[in-house]
Design a protein around this motif. Sequence first.
Motif, PDB file in Angstrom:
ATOM      1  N   ARG A  38       0.836  -1.199   0.000  1.00 21.75           N
ATOM      2  CA  ARG A  38       0.000   0.000   0.000  1.00 21.75           C
ATOM      3  C   ARG A  38       0.874   1.253   0.000  1.00 21.75           C
ATOM      4  N   ASN A  39       0.236   2.396  -0.198  1.00 19.48           N
ATOM      5  CA  ASN A  39       0.966   3.670  -0.152  1.00 19.48           C
ATOM      6  C   ASN A  39       1.584   3.874   1.222  1.00 19.48           C
ATOM      7  N   GLY A  40       2.784   4.414   1.233  1.00 19.77           N
ATOM      8  CA  GLY A  40       3.415   4.763   2.497  1.00 19.77           C
ATOM      9  C   GLY A  40       4.065   3.592   3.199  1.00 19.77           C
ATOM     10  N   LYS A  43       7.942   1.648  -0.418  1.00 19.86           N
ATOM     11  CA  LYS A  43       8.427   1.259  -1.754  1.00 19.86           C
ATOM     12  C   LYS A  43       9.306   2.359  -2.359  1.00 19.86           C
ATOM     13  N   SER A  44       8.781   3.581  -2.373  1.00 19.63           N
ATOM     14  CA  SER A  44       9.548   4.670  -2.978  1.00 19.63           C
ATOM     15  C   SER A  44      10.798   4.997  -2.172  1.00 19.63           C
ATOM     16  N   GLU A  86       8.816   8.290  -9.630  1.00 19.77           N
ATOM     17  CA  GLU A  86       7.430   8.664  -9.378  1.00 19.77           C
ATOM     18  C   GLU A  86       7.262  10.129  -9.790  1.00 19.77           C
ATOM     19  N   ASP A 161       9.190   3.582 -10.847  1.00 18.72           N
ATOM     20  CA  ASP A 161       8.344   3.850  -9.685  1.00 18.72           C
ATOM     21  C   ASP A 161       7.012   4.392 -10.208  1.00 18.72           C
ATOM     22  N   GLU A 162       5.947   3.664  -9.980  1.00 19.15           N
ATOM     23  CA  GLU A 162       4.625   3.981 -10.527  1.00 19.15           C
ATOM     24  C   GLU A 162       4.675   4.044 -12.053  1.00 19.15           C
ATOM     25  N   GLU A 165       0.905   4.963 -13.436  1.00 16.60           N
ATOM     26  CA  GLU A 165      -0.039   5.744 -12.631  1.00 16.60           C
ATOM     27  C   GLU A 165      -0.589   6.940 -13.414  1.00 16.60           C
ATOM     28  N   ASP A 193       3.841  -0.726  -9.315  1.00 19.58           N
ATOM     29  CA  ASP A 193       2.605  -0.306  -9.951  1.00 19.58           C
ATOM     30  C   ASP A 193       1.435  -0.848  -9.152  1.00 19.58           C
ATOM     31  N   LYS A 194       0.248  -0.261  -9.408  1.00 24.13           N
ATOM     32  CA  LYS A 194      -0.925  -0.701  -8.663  1.00 24.13           C
ATOM     33  C   LYS A 194      -1.725  -1.752  -9.422  1.00 24.13           C
ATOM     34  N   SER A 210       5.399  -3.999   3.820  1.00 25.28           N
ATOM     35  CA  SER A 210       4.455  -3.389   4.743  1.00 25.28           C
ATOM     36  C   SER A 210       5.232  -2.760   5.891  1.00 25.28           C
TER      37      SER A 210
END
Lengths: 236, 306
Positions: A38-40, A43-44, A86, A161-162, A165, A193-194, A210
């Motif tokens: 998930r975001n945050g 990953k980045s 990103e 990264d993304e 998106e 990617d999502k 996570s």
Amino acid sequence: MSTLLEVVDLKSWYASIQVLFGVSMAVGEGECVTLLGRNGMGKSTLVKSLMGLLAPRAGTVRFAGQDLTGKPSYRVARAGLGLVPEGRGIFPNLTVRENLVATAHNQRAAPGPWTLERVCEMFPRLRERSLNLGANLSGGEQQMLAIGRALMTNPRLLILDEATEGLAPLIRQDIWRCLERLKASGLALIVIDKNIGPLLRLADRHYVLSKGNVVWSGPSAALRESPDVLQAWVGV
Amino acid sequence: MSVIVLLTQLLNGVQLGVLLFLLSAGLTLVFGIMNFINLSHGSLYMLGAYFGAAAYTATGSFLLAVVAATGGSLLLGLIVERVALARLYAREHLDQVLATFGLILIFNEVARVTWGPSSVYIDVPGTLVGAVDLLGLSYPRYRLFIIGVGVAVAVALYLLIHRTRLGMLIRAGASVPTMVGALGVNLARLNALVFALGAALAGLAGLLAAPLMSVQPGMGEPILIVALVVIVTGGIGSIRGAFYGALIVGIVDTVGRAFLPELLRLMLSPSLARAAGPALASMLIYLVMAGVLALRPQGLFPVKHG
């Protein structure tokens, strides 16, 4: 398959906030690996720590036999890591052609290096837009430009990264096709990617992050058979 | 007020303008690209003048003086950047202002100790003595030479920034510096190069000004303030802005000082005009800057971002 990138127990902080709590991962020569989560979840931050944009406080980053831990980003790039960040990071005040040419290099003297011609063959849109300023491109064109710009540095490992998106479905398909081609050419990839579907088809292995830890890792087949992993950690 | 006088003052304004441009070019690049406020840029102008004057006095060759002024300030700029200023890029502007103000004090004192507190004068080089006839207007050859050098430098800088790979990297570094580094370019070296280039131009400006004004400790500060007005008026980070801004400031200042007192005499009582004229004339460039800031805060010719 020989190991290209090896990350061991990487810990990173933003100021006083710890973001990575000992991440270990590896990417083989020509392998495609994804970072999921998930975001945050870090990953980045992991990408920035690999690229020398954020100095990790502990752990090691080894790439093709070199220790790159804490090295400045230009050294990491010259060692053979290409970055599509990103937000794409296009130079808005440079033309498309200048964006591609400005930082182009072949420090490792790779055979058959990328040229303007080869990049424009992969993304014909960029040839049409070559004299437009980076700021005047659509999101999809910017992403093609960011990929082309990174390829012009002749990397051995490309980090996206993304990757898709904010792009329209048709453009996304173009990007996925392009990544298939790059992988087939023997370029190693780390993709964030999502869209899990295309990632499961493209990638060999996956790392699920996570709260700054790797909570699951394994090949695509194993991930397909564990929907609970995706549900618990990725939210799909 | 004759046309001849007006044209002469206009040319004087252009001449001051190109001198300001040489000084502002480095200031605006360093400010725009590294986001670094370098108050000691005027010291490089002063030391360039001293280096050039010393070489000119010793050898009698103006060409060697140009080499000494530009080469000397380039080297000095490189050393100062590597030793002191590069450590300040990541700090806040107040730290940068304080540190570079400290450098001003040091450099002025070094100049006083080395060359003495009184002014050093150099003559206009032999081949540039005298006046040129411009369609009936007699104008000093040396001032025309300054205009020529300034325009040539402006064209060369334009080509460097817009037509070369180095120029692309300079522009790219001004917009997304982290990506320039992440694609394999040593930003520290790029910054040092830009800084040294600006230092060399400041030194050249100092030498060119030397035969017109005297060379003395502290000569860099008054003109540095005007150069700051130039880059704010023209648009920070833009070479084009520095060029046009410098011309505007040079012309407004020169023509204002020459004609504003007379103009006021037509409207005000003589004693009031005599008092207000020079005061107003010396404020004129700041009023222009204030006007530009109010109407176009980004400057008249800002860097294009699409």
